[in-house]
Structure formats: C-alpha cells, structure tokens
Scaffold this motif. Structure first.
Motif, PDB file in Angstrom:
ATOM      1  N   ALA A   1      12.315   7.109  -0.929  1.00 48.01           N
ATOM      2  CA  ALA A   1      12.380   6.528  -2.274  1.00 48.01           C
ATOM      3  C   ALA A   1      11.148   6.894  -3.091  1.00 48.01           C
ATOM      4  O   ALA A   1      11.243   7.169  -4.297  1.00 48.01           O
ATOM      5  N   LEU A   2       9.983   6.906  -2.439  1.00 45.36           N
ATOM      6  CA  LEU A   2       8.751   7.274  -3.139  1.00 45.36           C
ATOM      7  C   LEU A   2       8.794   8.741  -3.558  1.00 45.36           C
ATOM      8  O   LEU A   2       8.470   9.085  -4.703  1.00 45.36           O
TER       9      LEU A   2
ATOM     10  N   TRP B   1       3.042   1.673   5.770  1.00 44.32           N
ATOM     11  CA  TRP B   1       2.661   1.992   4.395  1.00 44.32           C
ATOM     12  C   TRP B   1       3.522   3.150   3.906  1.00 44.32           C
ATOM     13  O   TRP B   1       3.624   4.182   4.566  1.00 44.32           O
ATOM     14  N   ALA B   2       4.128   3.005   2.738  1.00 42.97           N
ATOM     15  CA  ALA B   2       4.889   4.102   2.150  1.00 42.97           C
ATOM     16  C   ALA B   2       3.948   5.269   1.888  1.00 42.97           C
ATOM     17  O   ALA B   2       2.824   5.077   1.401  1.00 42.97           O
TER      18      ALA B   2
ATOM     19  N   ILE C   1       0.841  -1.199   0.000  1.00 41.17           N
ATOM     20  CA  ILE C   1       0.000   0.000   0.000  1.00 41.17           C
ATOM     21  C   ILE C   1       0.875   1.248   0.000  1.00 41.17           C
ATOM     22  O   ILE C   1       1.845   1.344   0.765  1.00 41.17           O
ATOM     23  N   HIS C   2       0.516   2.197  -0.857  1.00 35.76           N
ATOM     24  CA  HIS C   2       1.185   3.492  -0.935  1.00 35.76           C
ATOM     25  C   HIS C   2       0.119   4.576  -0.787  1.00 35.76           C
ATOM     26  O   HIS C   2      -0.957   4.464  -1.366  1.00 35.76           O
ATOM     27  N   VAL C   3       0.433   5.638  -0.035  1.00 33.15           N
ATOM     28  CA  VAL C   3      -0.530   6.708   0.209  1.00 33.15           C
ATOM     29  C   VAL C   3       0.030   8.027  -0.312  1.00 33.15           C
ATOM     30  O   VAL C   3       1.175   8.387  -0.013  1.00 33.15           O
TER      31      VAL C   3
ATOM     32  N   GLY D   1      12.140   2.124   9.477  1.00 41.14           N
ATOM     33  CA  GLY D   1      11.531   0.806   9.499  1.00 41.14           C
ATOM     34  C   GLY D   1      10.060   0.889   9.818  1.00 41.14           C
ATOM     35  O   GLY D   1       9.623   1.761  10.563  1.00 41.14           O
ATOM     36  N   PRO D   2       9.256  -0.027   9.275  1.00 44.12           N
ATOM     37  CA  PRO D   2       7.813   0.070   9.439  1.00 44.12           C
ATOM     38  C   PRO D   2       7.296  -0.310  10.803  1.00 44.12           C
ATOM     39  O   PRO D   2       6.212   0.098  11.187  1.00 44.12           O
TER      40      PRO D   2
END
Length: 412
Positions: A171-172, A201-202, A145-147, A400-401
């Motif tokens: 990075a995104l 989530w990125a 998932i990316h937001v 880190g997530p």
C-alpha cells in the motif's frame, strides 16, 4: 511549532553525526524515517533530504508527526565506496541483528551464537550505531512508523520501488506513481528492510536513478514530498512549489509496467571477472539467449526474455544483473483478498506442502513440489521462499507484522 533541521541541534550521545536532520511537527502523528547512503556511493538521498528539511523549516510548514533523516554507512560515504568490508544491505539476518541488539543491551562486544566476539568490520560498527538510532527514534515516535530507504543504481534507470511484499508495504509503495518491483527480497538475503518487517514498520526502498545523476536527487525529493502528503503528515498542496510532483514523477517512468516481478538473479564474485556489456538501461527489454556480459568462462546470456534489472556497472557488488517480468494487477487484487481472509492457513493442503516442524510461520516443500505453480500460489498467500538447514525449500509467511518488540533500554 517546534522543529529543527540541524544535525548538531538534535544529536545525542552515540549518534556520531548519523542524523541528517529532523522536522518535528506541533501535533502528534506518523513518524517517517528516511535512510540515505546505506551504500556509500549513493549520495543523492542525503542531498534530497537536506533540501526537503530546508524547505519545511524555511516555510514553517505545519506538520502532524515527524520526519527524520539518517545516514546509513558513514565510513563508506567518506570513502565514496559502496561499502568498506561487507555490504551493509546484506547483514540484517535475524541472528546477527539479535547479537548486535544484545551488545547494545549489555554494553559490550557483539558476540556470535557460541559467545565468542564477532570479527569486527566497519559495517558491524555502522549496523550497531544504526540500530541504536532506530531505538532512539522508536522511543520518540508519536504514531505509526514508516521507513523510506533511499537508493540509486549504477546504470541509467527510471525510478522504482522495492519492498517485502506485505500488504502494508505494498500500500505504501503504490502511493508513488512509479513501477513496483516484487520478489527482490526473495533473491537477496539480509536486506535491511527485512528488519523493519520484523518490527511491523511499513517500509519500502526507493530507487531514484543513476548514482551521479542530478535527476536522482529530484526523484527522491518528489517521492518524500508525495509520501508526506499521502501519509497525512502535511496537508495536500501545502508543500511549496509542489503542485505537479506526481505528474513529474510519473513521467519519469512513463511506458513501464506498474508492477514487475524478479524472475532471475545472476550472482557474481570477484573471481568471476564479470563485465556487463556497456549501455544497458535498467528495465531494458532483452531476448532469450541474448548476451549481456562476459566472465572468465565466456559470454553470459539470459535464459529467457524479460527486462534486464540492476545491471552491474560498479566495482563492488555480487549481483551481476536480474531479469524481471510484468506482474498482472489482477494478481495483486487476488493476493490481497486471499491474505485478508486468512487463506494462508490452507497452505498445508497443497500437494507436497507441510507445516515446518520448528516454526509456526513456515511450511516446507517436498522436492517434487518445488515448481512455479506451487511456489506461485504460496506467493499469493504471502509466503517467501527460503532454504532451511536440511536443504529443503522453506517458504516463510511474511504477511502481518508479527511481534513488535520494544526497543531495549539504552546502554549505560
């Protein structure tokens, strides 16, 4: 291929029209969630998402994964104001989010730490519905998932991105050819993107330009298309009419540093009678001692040279302005290497730095160690400054997530 762009076609109980639209690919892949109008006076993101979804649907673009658009603050959007009772981008502290999630699990009122019902506000209701919507999308996700949080500014501005400085967020953000602004999350408490970091989530914020500018809609469109390609949801070049999107977006930020860092925040309140002097553009160079605004005490001057950032030209908001400075690209490289090799484990070796007594993901600083050199090195390692209940500066590891909690079951 199964897809839809009509909010009514995919609306579920509890959505209340919050979903702008969605495009479901025929193959599993990443989920990109775009959030528009978290501030109700920033409508450009809604129009941009509607355009992207229409193009995808009309051209039956082949997609691997899913794109979903959500409206942030429905009540403020209807009123045309930034917020109704409280800023919806300042209410995502852990304790509050946990209380709202518990109310979703139990199906009752939101309660504070003492078990008493929290004072209701328009934004508390909006936050509850948004969290329910995030849970629904999490359940449907068929990949990572990316937001993308779509915003605009009250001043004229080139486009830029903001983020919590984790490696995946960085990075995104660097996939877009616009300035990256670091450090804003350290100045602002309770931003929504912090919640997505907590989930792993990125995520990034995309600031497109001035609220009412037609170009802000175009910037959001270009950014969404570029990231759909970069994340592998659509094939490169498959977006209709999009051959030079990167070049167009890059030209809008031409001449600006690639990476900047927030060095100062000027906080204001309604009682201050703060008035920004007219004409400042976002990222405009300013000199030390330059008068930027006035308040009830007199002139407001910047303490040092840099670039004025997010000058306040709207009635609501408690950020008068920020000052940012260029951050060397070498800093990004060094920090990436240090974080990758786990150098954060050596943070306790720094003078005046000790492990936090209650939190394994944090350290505390002695008062004499609170200088830009120690803080700067901890930033390299992926820490972010916070204050704990004892009044000492606490720097919390943000790299880190961490745990990825499953969404709670839907309330009956």
């Amino acid at each position: 291929m199964k897809h839809t762009t009509s909010p009514t076609a995919i609306e579920e109980p509890g959505d209340h029209g919050r979903r702008i639209g969605a495009y479901r690919g025929s193959d599993p892949g990443p989920l990109v969630i775009c959030i528009a109008t978290l501030h109700g006076n920033e409508p450009a993101g809604i129009e941009a998402l509607a355009r992207v979804l229409d193009v995808l649907s009309e051209n039956r673009v082949r997609m691997r994964g899913d794109l979903v658009g959500l409206c942030g603050n429905l009540q403020a959007r209807s009123a045309g104001t930034r917020f109704i009772d409280e800023d919806l981008n300042r209410v995502w502290q852990h304790d509050r989010v946990d209380a709202v999630l518990e109310s979703l699990r139990a199906g009752g009122a939101v309660r504070d730490g003492d078990g008493a019902p929290m004072v209701g506000s328009a934004e508390l209701a909006e936050q509850r519905e948004l969290l329910a919507a995030f849970q629904s999308e999490h359940r449907r996700a068929r990949g990572p998932i990316h937001v993308l949080d779509l915003h605009t500014t009250s001043s004229e501005s080139a486009p830029f991105t903001t983020l919590g400085d984790t490696l995946q967020n960085r990075a995104l953000a660097l996939r877009l050819p616009v300035p990256v602004v670091l450090g804003l999350e350290e100045q602002i408490d309770g931003a929504m993107l912090h919640y997505f970091d907590r989930l792993g989530w990125a995520n990034i914020g995309i600031e497109a330009g001035q609220h009412a500018a037609a170009s802000s809609i175009e910037v959001h469109e270009e950014a969404v298309w570029i990231l759909l390609e970069a994340l592998g949801l659509i094939e490169a070049g498959s977006a209709p009419g999009g051959g030079d999107r990167r070049a167009r977006l890059a030209r809008r930020a031409e001449g600006l540093p690639r990476v900047l860092d927030v060095r100062y925040r000027h906080v204001v309140s309604e009682e201050d009678e703060f008035r920004m002097h007219p004409g400042f553009r976002n990222f405009e160079l300013v000199e030390a001692g330059q008068e930027l605004a006035t308040d009830r005490r007199g002139p407001v001057r910047t303490a040092f040279a840099g670039r004025v950032f997010l000058p306040l030209y709207q009635r609501q908001g408690d950020d008068g302005f920020f000052i940012v400075r260029q951050r060397a690209r070498l800093w990004l490289t060094v920090s990436r290497v240090l974080r990758t090799i786990g150098a954060d484990r050596m943070a306790g070796w720094l003078p005046g730095v000790r492990p936090h007594s209650d939190r394994g993901d944090a350290v505390t600083l002695a008062r004499w160690a609170r200088n830009r050199y120690v803080i700067g090195y901890l930033h390299l390692l992926g820490f972010i400054a916070r204050s704990d209940s004892g009044g000492r500066v606490m720097v919390r590891r943000q790299e880190g997530p961490g745990p990825r909690p499953e969404p709670p079951p839907r309330a009956s």
